[in-house]
Design a protein around this motif. Structure first.
Motif, PDB file in Angstrom:
ATOM      1  N   ARG A 245     170.075 107.575  -2.538  1.00 45.39           N
ATOM      2  CA  ARG A 245     168.671 107.583  -3.036  1.00 45.39           C
ATOM      3  C   ARG A 245     168.149 106.289  -3.560  1.00 45.39           C
ATOM      4  N   GLN A 246     168.741 105.444  -4.058  1.00 47.28           N
ATOM      5  CA  GLN A 246     168.347 104.181  -4.485  1.00 47.28           C
ATOM      6  C   GLN A 246     168.011 103.338  -3.234  1.00 47.28           C
ATOM      7  N   LEU A 247     168.599 103.463  -2.201  1.00 52.28           N
ATOM      8  CA  LEU A 247     168.200 102.656  -1.057  1.00 52.28           C
ATOM      9  C   LEU A 247     166.892 103.458  -0.431  1.00 52.28           C
ATOM     10  N   MET A 248     166.626 104.541  -0.387  1.00 51.68           N
ATOM     11  CA  MET A 248     165.393 105.311  -0.027  1.00 51.68           C
ATOM     12  C   MET A 248     164.161 105.074  -1.096  1.00 51.68           C
ATOM     13  N   LEU A 249     164.655 104.830  -2.268  1.00 54.07           N
ATOM     14  CA  LEU A 249     163.631 104.805  -3.284  1.00 54.07           C
ATOM     15  C   LEU A 249     162.899 103.268  -3.062  1.00 54.07           C
ATOM     16  N   ASP A 250     163.649 102.386  -2.615  1.00 56.28           N
ATOM     17  CA  ASP A 250     163.169 101.291  -2.309  1.00 56.28           C
ATOM     18  C   ASP A 250     162.375 100.797  -1.077  1.00 56.28           C
ATOM     19  N   VAL A 251     162.138 101.897  -0.308  1.00 55.57           N
ATOM     20  CA  VAL A 251     161.658 101.953   1.137  1.00 55.57           C
ATOM     21  C   VAL A 251     159.994 102.087   0.657  1.00 55.57           C
ATOM     22  N   PRO A 252     159.044 101.002   1.239  1.00 51.80           N
ATOM     23  CA  PRO A 252     157.653 101.282   1.114  1.00 51.80           C
ATOM     24  C   PRO A 252     157.112 102.486   1.537  1.00 51.80           C
ATOM     25  N   GLU A 253     155.922 102.652   0.487  1.00 44.50           N
ATOM     26  CA  GLU A 253     155.347 104.240   0.860  1.00 44.50           C
ATOM     27  C   GLU A 253     154.772 104.230   2.285  1.00 44.50           C
ATOM     28  N   ASN A 254     154.304 103.114   3.011  1.00 42.85           N
ATOM     29  CA  ASN A 254     153.674 103.294   4.137  1.00 42.85           C
ATOM     30  C   ASN A 254     154.776 103.498   5.281  1.00 42.85           C
ATOM     31  N   VAL A 255     155.773 103.613   5.119  1.00 42.18           N
ATOM     32  CA  VAL A 255     157.163 103.752   6.134  1.00 42.18           C
ATOM     33  C   VAL A 255     157.406 105.240   6.305  1.00 42.18           C
ATOM     34  N   ASP A 256     157.240 105.763   7.538  1.00 36.92           N
ATOM     35  CA  ASP A 256     157.409 106.929   7.800  1.00 36.92           C
ATOM     36  C   ASP A 256     158.865 107.330   8.023  1.00 36.92           C
ATOM     37  N   MET A 257     159.492 106.462   8.790  1.00 36.40           N
ATOM     38  CA  MET A 257     160.857 106.391   9.488  1.00 36.40           C
ATOM     39  C   MET A 257     161.816 105.343   9.241  1.00 36.40           C
ATOM     40  N   VAL A 258     163.060 105.603   8.728  1.00 41.17           N
ATOM     41  CA  VAL A 258     164.115 104.395   8.306  1.00 41.17           C
ATOM     42  C   VAL A 258     165.224 104.749   9.274  1.00 41.17           C
ATOM     43  N   VAL A 259     165.512 103.618  10.267  1.00 41.19           N
ATOM     44  CA  VAL A 259     166.396 103.896  11.016  1.00 41.19           C
ATOM     45  C   VAL A 259     167.621 103.094  10.802  1.00 41.19           C
ATOM     46  N   PHE A 260     168.835 104.028  10.587  1.00 42.09           N
ATOM     47  CA  PHE A 260     170.337 103.217  10.362  1.00 42.09           C
ATOM     48  C   PHE A 260     171.118 102.855  11.412  1.00 42.09           C
ATOM     49  N   PRO A 261     171.258 101.701  11.796  1.00 44.01           N
ATOM     50  CA  PRO A 261     172.111 101.361  12.977  1.00 44.01           C
ATOM     51  C   PRO A 261     173.335 101.782  12.846  1.00 44.01           C
ATOM     52  N   ASN A 262     174.339 102.342  13.682  1.00 42.20           N
ATOM     53  CA  ASN A 262     175.396 102.951  13.786  1.00 42.20           C
ATOM     54  C   ASN A 262     176.423 101.956  13.904  1.00 42.20           C
ATOM     55  N   TYR A 263     177.439 102.172  13.025  1.00 38.27           N
ATOM     56  CA  TYR A 263     178.837 101.548  13.311  1.00 38.27           C
ATOM     57  C   TYR A 263     179.908 102.509  13.877  1.00 38.27           C
ATOM     58  N   GLU A 264     180.719 102.001  14.673  1.00 37.22           N
ATOM     59  CA  GLU A 264     181.705 103.027  15.311  1.00 37.22           C
ATOM     60  C   GLU A 264     183.056 102.669  14.895  1.00 37.22           C
ATOM     61  N   SER A 265     183.826 103.822  14.528  1.00 37.02           N
ATOM     62  CA  SER A 265     185.189 103.756  13.918  1.00 37.02           C
ATOM     63  C   SER A 265     186.182 103.092  14.991  1.00 37.02           C
ATOM     64  N   SER A 266     186.890 102.112  14.457  1.00 32.52           N
ATOM     65  CA  SER A 266     187.847 101.506  15.484  1.00 32.52           C
ATOM     66  C   SER A 266     189.261 101.865  14.954  1.00 32.52           C
ATOM     67  N   ILE A 343     161.159 101.356  10.153  1.00 37.95           N
ATOM     68  CA  ILE A 343     161.671 100.018   9.772  1.00 37.95           C
ATOM     69  C   ILE A 343     163.320 100.332  10.113  1.00 37.95           C
ATOM     70  N   LYS A 344     164.005  99.059  10.427  1.00 39.35           N
ATOM     71  CA  LYS A 344     165.375  99.300  10.806  1.00 39.35           C
ATOM     72  C   LYS A 344     166.260  98.575   9.563  1.00 39.35           C
ATOM     73  N   LEU A 345     167.225  99.127   9.116  1.00 39.03           N
ATOM     74  CA  LEU A 345     167.861  98.595   7.923  1.00 39.03           C
ATOM     75  C   LEU A 345     168.811  97.371   8.370  1.00 39.03           C
ATOM     76  N   GLU A 346     168.717  96.394   7.550  1.00 38.41           N
ATOM     77  CA  GLU A 346     169.468  95.253   8.064  1.00 38.41           C
ATOM     78  C   GLU A 346     170.988  95.334   7.455  1.00 38.41           C
ATOM     79  N   GLU A 347     171.340  96.111   6.657  1.00 38.69           N
ATOM     80  CA  GLU A 347     172.805  96.089   6.055  1.00 38.69           C
ATOM     81  C   GLU A 347     173.447  97.660   6.054  1.00 38.69           C
TER      82      GLU A 347
END
Length: 524
Positions: A245-266, A343-347
């Motif tokens: 919720r905090q992460l999405m609260l910080d997304v600018p209002e003009n952004v329509d889609m937020v991409v979460f890159p995936n990490y793969e279990s090892s 936008i694509k999230l960096e972390e």
């Protein structure tokens, strides 16, 4: 007399001089004791002071996520012999999950943004409940579960239906017939995935279900919608709190889609039973690595597999709920009236627990009807590793399968593992493990199951299923049609027209894609 007075005066002055330090010492001793006594009286009597953090720590009967009106509201005391992991969870959440007031999963109506997750699943409760309540902990408020197979059985579905803010939609024949008349079924961007088995069939189901979930999300007043599988967990790194919720609260209002890159279990063992609580090592996405690191260590990272990741590498996305929103396959969203700003999230990332259990080899084999040949498996699977795994599971002995799994999936080479951890290609992530382990040890899942069994008679539950199926199958899809529109042609006529249409008019749906392949001209 004068002599006597003169002799007494110095003694009196000396006595006064000696008593001052004693008085000062007495004051310094009495003052802290008085303050301590005063503080004790305030705490004992209440004192009008309300300290929520102290109250949470001292109250052993705290309630786990959320729900005053849910079966969790009567959750009993936790064991006095709880493990260190449980204690870490409690302290960890008090410090960082500020919205988990009083350890209840009760999300106030004014909490923004409101986030929902939709999924299509046939999994068991052992997988669905930890997946669901982990996401409740990090801020998801509502779930739309499209269930079939094991997840739609009486024993499992009645538990899911008992959980507040969870809507269960069953894949009935009537629902399938209605979805075949939906808008996206009659559009060309998804048509290349029709009439193919296994993963292609799942991809189409997911897209159709996402189309329905958009309408439900809008009616429920949701701000964001995510599509996740039940072997995926959101890792909201980069936020001030470990909170989606905090992460999405910080997304600018003009952004329509937020991409979460995936990490793969090892995985580091071949006997994993519960991936969410036993796996802490993940391979980072290409988007979170430098180009030199990714391609420079590509050969060592793949270990002879077809690609850097075993399965997909193009992440998952959250979409802002708004007019004209539509799915664009299981990994992305689109809009009929505009090109979404993304936008694509960096972390932050999606943690994908793929092939985390040895049994995942045979489960894929058992649900797909393709022949175990290099040509025929292309009909079932979009990604190369899935094809190889299906052939092995269909043709090899149990011992051969295990050896293959150890060689291609399990990270048993400690030297290589440490090297890739130092390079940042592999990483350790413990927060999901801690949260889910704490939920498990608290007894929350067992309590939900027991409460559902007590509160539902078989007859009452069958009536609820019939009612749910009816509203989901006919009424809901009619509602969907009014909201987003659909062609009035019959199913057969619409499909014939579609097959004659040039599919280049619409861009194809975003399928599961592998990460970038190393250029053979580059030197490792």
């Amino acid at each position: 007399m004068a002599s006597l007075y003169s002799s007494i005066q110095p003694l009196s002055l000396a006595a006064n001089h000696q008593s001052f330090p004693a008085k000062l010492l007495l004051l310094l001793t009495v003052l802290p004791l008085s303050l301590a006594l005063f503080a004790f009286l305030l705490q004992w009597r209440g004192g009008g002071i309300d300290d929520p953090i102290s109250r949470r720590i001292l109250d052993e009967s705290f309630k786990f996520p959320g729900m005053d009106s849910s079966p969790l509201a009567t959750l009993g005391h936790s064991s006095s012999h709880s493990s260190d992991c449980s204690m870490v969870l409690r302290n960890f959440n008090v410090a960082t999950f500020s919205y988990n007031q009083d350890w209840k999963f009760k999300f106030e109506s004014d909490r923004k943004p409101k986030i929902c997750v939709t999924t299509s699943t046939s999994a068991s409760l052992e997988q669905i409940l930890p997946w669901m309540f982990y996401h409740k902990v990090i801020g998801v408020s509502t779930f739309f579960l499209f269930v079939e197979g094991k997840a739609a059985t009486l024993a499992i579905s009645k538990v899911l239906e008992s959980i507040p803010d969870v809507r269960v939609i069953y894949r009935t024949k009537e629902l399938e017939e209605q979805q075949a008349k939906s808008r996206i079924w009659n559009e060309t961007w998804l048509s290349s995935f029709f009439y193919k088995p296994c993963n292609y069939e799942l991809f189409v189901k997911q897209s159709l279900n996402m189309e329905m979930a958009i309408v439900m999300a809008r009616d429920a007043g949701m701000d964001w919608i995510l599509h996740l599988d039940t072997d995926e967990l959101i890792h909201p790194a980069g936020a001030r709190e470990y909170s989606l919720r905090q992460l999405m609260l910080d997304v600018p209002e003009n952004v329509d889609m937020v991409v979460f890159p995936n990490y793969e279990s090892s995985v580091e063992r071949d006997d994993i039973k519960e991936p969410f609580t036993e796996v802490s090592m993940f391979k980072k996405n290409y988007d979170h690595l430098t180009k030199d690191t990714y391609f420079g260590m590509y050969k060592e990272s793949t270990r002879g597999n077809p690609n850097y990741f075993l399965t997909y590498g193009n992440g998952k996305a959250a979409a802002r709920v708004q007019d004209h929103l539509r799915p664009n396959g299981a990994h992305r969203w689109s809009n009929y009236m505009k090109t979404p700003t993304e936008i694509k999230l960096e972390e932050a990332a999606v943690l994908h627990y793929t092939y985390a259990k040895f049994s995942d080899l045979t489960s894929r084999r058992d649900r797909c009807g393709c022949k175990p040949t290099k040509e025929d498996v292309k009909r079932c699977f979009m990604l190369e590793f899935d094809r190889d795994a299906f052939i092995i599971a269909s043709t090899a002995t149990e011992a051969e399968m295990l050896n293959w799994y150890r060689e291609h999936v399990v990270w048993g080479d400690r030297t290589l593992k440490m090297k890739l951890l130092k390079k940042g290609i592999l990483t350790r992530i413990h927060a999901p493990m801690i949260i889910i382990q704490g939920l498990t040890e608290s007894g929350v899942f067992q309590h939900i199951i027991a409460s559902a069994q007590e509160s539902h008679s078989k007859d009452k539950f069958l009536v609820s299923i019939e009612s749910s199926n009816s509203s989901t199958g006919t009424d809901f899809v009619r509602h969907l049609s009014r909201k987003i529109g659909r062609d009035k042609e019959s199913h057969a006529t619409a499909r014939k027209a579609l097959e004659e249409t040039n599919s280049t008019f619409q861009e194809a749906a975003v399928a599961p894609l592998s990460p970038p392949i190393k250029d053979d001209n580059l030197q490792a």
